[in-house]
Design an enzyme around this catalytic site. Structure first.
Site, PDB file in Angstrom:
ATOM      1  CD  GLU A 127      -1.876  -2.368   1.326  1.00 26.80           C
ATOM      2  OE1 GLU A 127      -0.738  -2.682   1.724  1.00 26.80           O
ATOM      3  OE2 GLU A 127      -2.783  -3.202   1.158  1.00 26.80           O
ATOM      4  CG  HIS A 167     -11.553  -5.942   6.216  1.00 29.44           C
ATOM      5  ND1 HIS A 167     -10.845  -6.740   7.073  1.00 29.44           N
ATOM      6  CD2 HIS A 167     -10.940  -6.056   5.015  1.00 29.44           C
ATOM      7  CE1 HIS A 167      -9.849  -7.335   6.416  1.00 29.44           C
ATOM      8  NE2 HIS A 167      -9.881  -6.926   5.168  1.00 29.44           N
TER       9      HIS A 167
END
Lengths: 330, 326
Positions: free
Chosen positions: B61, B130
């Site tokens: 990322e 999440h």
């Protein structure tokens, strides 16, 4: 000395002299910065490039004006090697309006967009992914530009290094990862925090060539960078070049660098990249003593002019602090 | 007009912008031809534009965002996808120290026309890694623009604007909004940043809401209407720039403000909105400002626990009534 055995064979005289000038420019510039700092004319902190000049110069001598570099907190040398205007660089370091970043960046954040210097980041390792992105941009735009990404031994233990080398390798991006291994990350000896001796050995883990060079020998740096730049420009992908070098000063402004053994410092001082290059150029007949001295005199003068310019330049207006947050907010 | 889901609207925005401008490219994990995005936002795009422009990456990322920053600085217009908003934490240095500061720190020499797309939101039983809504972090970082579309219509118009913007834009989506539908015009449209949308007009209480909370507020509005209470729902659509005037105008009209946010309460966006209204429209307030937010906990897994922490229409109904009775 036979010509075949000479160190400089195959490198044009103009390139050699330009490299010598650039290295001296960096040295005299940094000495002047140190002097101005002592006179309390420079706010904040400083990370001087003295001792590492051969790395930036040997790499940037292979770059074209539209090639890119990314730089670090110890970045003055990278800027100058890429061709930066000394006046604007010095003015930035003094926090003046006439500086490259209008006084918003300072010593740790000099950029020169027109020369492809994408700027210095002061977060160790942060510019490595940015260099990968610039190289991706070159590839997507179909140009033959390349990117040289400078970082230190300390950055090679940051996750960004590993993510970035992998990404550059899988996409065969035109980028040189130039590790300036000056043996210390602040006060931490690299051998205390890294289990392998050579950072360049990590290249094989990512599927790219890794090269170790004497970073205090500008000719060696130049030759290694040339090969890597040629490969990158021709679609051959990235290279990791580890330049073994040493900073003459401490990490930052008041660091006396007592963590370094005196005999180690002494050994490295003998390997001063500028003295060695000067000796080579004179031995091999590229310059005479007199010419070398004259170059030094000219550069000392130019640096002095840059310092005068910076000192005399105005500070920005305080409310300019509010400008440039966005290109356009609405 | 045609009816599209939020996902389809985003997809259409990407497709149109990629056709319009060849500098636009997509970079992220599993966005390419094999998976087409975890939520299918990039469906069909790799097939149409090729894997060079719809680029699958390693699970890196920081480097995805860093590479997008570098490409944006050198003439491209990248749209990076971070699969879940929670994973933005891995790229925070590149977002907050690099993308946000490059234009400023280098005195305006360089710009970073970058979009980072990422979904927030709880409600899918996918637990603490999440489900977060972290938009307040980015609103708190000068140099970033922040878009928070609640509907398919807004999502399309705002994404197109984001891609054409010269500054870095954090473009947040919401997982529960992905299946919501809007009527989308056949012709091209863009929605300017900094223009709130009043999703429902009313005179009794102003309800400030974003994302899924807009939909909850709309449900609450129907229930309240039956009781004779009319709420005005203000959806800012972008948090940076923020359309303060529309919020303040509404509060001046209703005299009451309920802020509904899907984020933990402490230092959430609601705190900022409440402070702005207190500073600039205090004299118009007929009752204290009220906030409905998640408690200061991570998002739990079990639906029983998760439903307990996420604000819903019933909580909004109760909050509005409490405000009117206070």
């Amino acid at each position: 000395m036979s010509m075949q055995a000479s160190k400089t064979t195959g490198i044009e005289k103009e390139t050699l002299v330009t490299m010598y000038r650039k290295m001296l420019e960096i040295r005299r510039f940094e000495e002047k910065v140190w002097h101005l700092f002592g006179r309390n004319l420079i706010p904040g902190t400083l990370h001087l490039y003295i001792g590492e000049e051969a790395v930036a110069v040997g790499v940037c001598a292979n770059l074209k004006i539209d090639d890119y570099i990314t730089s670090t907190h110890r970045g003055h040398g990278h800027c100058i090697a890429k061709g930066a205007d000394l006046k604007k660089t010095m003015a930035e370091i003094l926090g003046k309006k006439t500086g490259y970043c209008k006084g918003k960046g300072g010593s740790m954040h000099v950029a020169d967009a027109a020369l492809g210097n994408l700027g210095a980041t002061a977060v160790v390792g942060s510019a490595i992914p940015i260099a990968v992105g610039a190289a991706l941009s070159c590839q997507l735009r179909g140009t033959k530009q390349v990117v040289a990404c400078f970082f230190g031994d300390g950055a090679s233990n940051n996750g960004t290094f590993h993510e970035a080398l992998n990404m550059a390798a899988i996409w065969r991006l035109p980028v040189l990862f130039v590790c300036e291994n000056n043996l210390y990350a602040m006060g931490t000896r690299i051998s205390n925090v890294t289990a392998i001796e050579n950072i360049a050995d990590r290249a094989s883990a990512y599927g790219m060539p890794g090269v170790i060079v004497d970073g205090n020998d500008v000719i060696e740096v130049y030759r290694a960078a040339k090969e890597a730049v040629d490969r990158a420009r021709n679609g051959g992908g990235p290279t990791l070049i580890e330049c073994k070098t040493y900073r003459h000063k401490g990490h930052s402004r008041f660091d006396p660098a007592k963590y370094r053994p005196p005999d180690e410092v002494e050994e490295w001082m003998k390997k001063d990249p500028i003295l060695r290059f000067r000796n080579t150029l004179i031995e091999e007949g590229v310059l005479t003593e007199k010419q070398a001295d004259e170059i030094d005199r000219q550069i000392t003068e130019t640096v002095e002019e840059a310092a005068q310019f910076a000192v005399k330049s105005p500070y920005p207006q305080p409310e300019e602090a509010l400008e440039d947050v966005f290109v356009k907010l609405r | 007009m045609k009816e599209l889901t939020y996902v389809e609207a985003l997809n259409e925005a990407l497709r149109e912008e990629m056709m319009r401008d060849e500098r636009v490219f997509l970079i992220g994990e599993d966005i390419g031809p094999y998976w087409e995005g975890a939520f299918k936002v990039t469906k069909g795009l790799a097939k149409q534009f090729g894997v060079e422009r719809v680029r699958d990456t390693p699970i890196s990322e920081a480097c995805i965002v860093g590479a997008a920053v570098g490409a944006a600085m050198t003439g491209m217009r990248p749209v990076a996808e971070i699969m879940f908003g929670d994973l933005l934490t891995l790229a925070m240095d590149q977002i907050a120290n690099q993308a946000a500061k490059i234009h400023y720190m280098f005195g305006g020499q360089l710009k970073v026309p970058l979009v980072i797309r990422s979904p927030f939101g709880a409600g899918k039983s996918i637990a603490a890694h999440h489900s977060q809504s972290l938009e307040a972090w980015f609103m708190h970082t000068p140099g970033l623009k922040v878009a928070v579309p609640s509907t398919a219509y807004d999502a399309k118009g705002l994404l197109k604007t984001a891609i054409r913007d010269d500054d870095p834009v954090m473009f947040f989506e919401h997982k529960l909004c992905y299946t919501t539908k809007s009527m989308i015009p056949e012709e091209e449209y863009l929605i300017p940043f900094g223009e709130a949308d009043v999703k429902r007009e009313g005179s009794d209480v102003t309800v400030f809401a974003t994302f899924w909370m807009v939909h909850q507020a709309l449900k609450a509005a129907d229930k309240l209407s039956k009781k004779g209470i009319e709420i005005e729902i203000v959806d800012p659509r972008t948090l940076v720039p923020l359309d303060k005037e529309t919020i303040l105008d509404s509060v001046r009209k209703t005299g009451r403000l309920l802020i509904v946010e899907e984020d933990c309460k402490t230092c959430g966006i609601g705190a900022e909105i409440a402070a702005i209204v207190s500073e600039e429209a205090f004299d118009y307030l007929e009752s204290p400002i009220k906030r409905i937010a998640e408690p200061d906990t991570p998002i739990p897994f079990s639906p029983v626990l998760e439903n307990y922490v996420i604000p819903n229409d019933e909580a909004i109904v109760k909050g509005v009534i409490d405000l009117l009775e206070s």
